[in-house]
Design a protein around this motif. Structure first.
Motif, short mmCIF file in Angstrom:
data_model
loop_
_atom_site.label_atom_id
_atom_site.label_comp_id
_atom_site.label_asym_id
_atom_site.label_seq_id
_atom_site.Cartn_x
_atom_site.Cartn_y
_atom_site.Cartn_z
N LYS A 148 0.41 -1.39 0.12
CA LYS A 148 0.03 0.22 -0.17
C LYS A 148 0.68 1.71 -0.42
O LYS A 148 0.54 2.21 -0.04
CB LYS A 148 -1.05 0.38 0.90
CG LYS A 148 -1.78 -1.26 1.23
CD LYS A 148 -2.73 -0.74 3.07
CE LYS A 148 -3.95 -2.10 2.69
NZ LYS A 148 -4.51 -2.22 3.59
N HIS A 149 2.02 1.58 0.40
CA HIS A 149 2.63 1.85 0.99
C HIS A 149 4.33 2.31 -0.58
O HIS A 149 5.02 3.02 -0.09
CB HIS A 149 3.54 2.09 2.00
CG HIS A 149 2.73 2.31 2.75
ND1 HIS A 149 2.17 3.50 3.09
CD2 HIS A 149 2.28 1.00 3.67
CE1 HIS A 149 1.36 3.05 4.69
NE2 HIS A 149 1.23 2.05 4.90
N ILE A 150 4.08 1.31 -1.59
CA ILE A 150 5.19 1.64 -3.14
C ILE A 150 4.00 1.71 -3.74
O ILE A 150 3.48 1.20 -4.49
CB ILE A 150 6.35 1.22 -2.47
CG1 ILE A 150 5.60 -0.99 -2.81
CG2 ILE A 150 7.47 0.47 -1.16
CD1 ILE A 150 6.45 -2.04 -3.21
N ASP A 151 4.94 2.23 -4.97
CA ASP A 151 4.68 3.05 -5.61
C ASP A 151 4.37 0.93 -7.14
O ASP A 151 3.93 1.56 -8.10
CB ASP A 151 5.66 3.48 -7.40
CG ASP A 151 5.72 4.73 -6.32
OD1 ASP A 151 4.12 5.45 -5.78
OD2 ASP A 151 5.77 5.50 -7.10
N THR A 152 5.17 0.21 -6.95
CA THR A 152 4.98 -0.75 -7.62
C THR A 152 4.90 -2.36 -6.13
O THR A 152 5.73 -2.80 -5.86
CB THR A 152 6.91 -1.05 -7.83
OG1 THR A 152 7.89 -0.66 -6.93
CG2 THR A 152 7.08 -0.25 -9.40
N PRO A 153 3.54 -2.19 -5.86
CA PRO A 153 2.68 -2.94 -5.23
C PRO A 153 3.16 -4.68 -5.15
O PRO A 153 4.05 -5.46 -4.29
CB PRO A 153 1.54 -2.96 -5.06
CG PRO A 153 1.30 -2.34 -6.08
CD PRO A 153 2.40 -1.41 -6.80
N HIS A 154 3.89 -4.68 -6.20
CA HIS A 154 4.41 -6.36 -6.57
C HIS A 154 5.63 -6.58 -5.73
O HIS A 154 6.10 -7.71 -5.97
CB HIS A 154 4.35 -6.55 -8.60
CG HIS A 154 5.08 -6.15 -9.18
ND1 HIS A 154 5.75 -4.68 -9.37
CD2 HIS A 154 6.47 -6.07 -9.51
CE1 HIS A 154 6.40 -4.39 -10.23
NE2 HIS A 154 7.04 -5.22 -10.06
N LEU A 155 6.42 -5.50 -6.03
CA LEU A 155 7.61 -5.47 -5.34
C LEU A 155 7.30 -6.47 -4.71
O LEU A 155 7.73 -7.38 -3.62
CB LEU A 155 8.65 -4.89 -5.21
CG LEU A 155 9.23 -4.74 -6.37
CD1 LEU A 155 10.11 -2.76 -6.24
CD2 LEU A 155 9.85 -5.53 -6.92
N ALA A 156 6.54 -5.57 -3.30
CA ALA A 156 6.25 -6.30 -2.00
C ALA A 156 5.67 -7.70 -2.17
O ALA A 156 5.08 -8.73 -1.18
CB ALA A 156 5.10 -5.66 -1.22
#
Length: 234
Positions: free
Chosen positions: A105-113
């Protein structure tokens, strides 16, 4: 069964973990996301580095929940930068805690999380000592090394940036002692930068004694100052 960690919501809406054993939070309660960006990404001048350098190598002391890597990798993907990110830690939190942090929810590329969480699920609760790699881009990679950090051999003149994000000197004194700080200095490329949240006097003295040019920067919310330290350009 006793909980090893507690999930805490911090002041900027992002979450972190509190370690019951060490009585330390992994990030600032005044804003986990804000602290990571200010201390490490801004302190290491990463956006400029990614703009001008095609390949970047970063070392993190204290990988923890992976938030610093997530923010760094997300920024790197905006540029034609090949990032090799090495995270060192003795242990990392189990996957169910990482899931509760909801970093997507806090990064531009949620797929990384999501990739980090799926990767963590492949390991047992206690990850065995060793080196593990997660490719996250055709030419970029995360290498996680689990071991006693001071026993890990670091290459000389190798890293462009270092994040010194271990638990506080009162908890992990060996990761803040002059001999280890000297090892970090030696592992940096000429002109490389080390950033840390600690501005304790003995930490600053150890950095200076190792050869770093140390700068005190205004801290993020809840902290008066942080440090950036640059290795002399040869």
């Amino acid at each position: 069964m006793n909980q090893t960690h507690q999930v805490i919501e911090t002041s900027d809406g992002s979450r972190t973990l509190f370690c019951n054993r060490s009585q330390q939070s992994f990030h600032s309660i005044h804003g986990a996301y804000t602290e990571s960006r200010h201390v490490f990404l801004d302190g290491c001048q990463l956006e400029h580095l990614f703009q001008v350098q095609p390949a970047v190598s970063i070392l993190e002391i204290g990988f923890g929940t992976g938030l610093n890597w997530l923010l760094t990798a997300s920024l790197a993907l905006r540029y034609p930068t090949n990032l090799v990110y090495t995270g060192l830690d003795r242990e990392i939190p189990p996957s169910h805690y990482l899931s509760e942090l909801s970093y997507q929810k806090h990064i531009d590329t949620p797929h990384l999380a999501e990739s980090l969480l799926d990767w963590r699920k492949k390991f047992p609760v206690s990850v065995p000592c060793g080196s593990y790699k997660l490719p996250f881009h055709p030419k970029s990679i995360l290498e996680l090394r689990i071991d006693d950090i001071v026993q890990i051999d670091l290459p000389s003149h190798h890293y462009d940036r270092i994040y010194l994000d271990a638990f506080a000197p009162t908890v992990n004194p060996h990761l803040w002692e002059p001999i280890f700080i000297q090892t970090l200095y030696d592992s940096l490329q000429s002109g490389g930068i080390l950033a840390t949240y600690s501005c304790a006097g003995h930490v600053q003295r150890s950095l200076t004694a190792s050869g770093f040019m140390v700068t005190r920067r205004p801290g993020p919310p809840g902290k008066r100052a942080v440090l950036s330290a640059q290795k002399d350009v040869q």
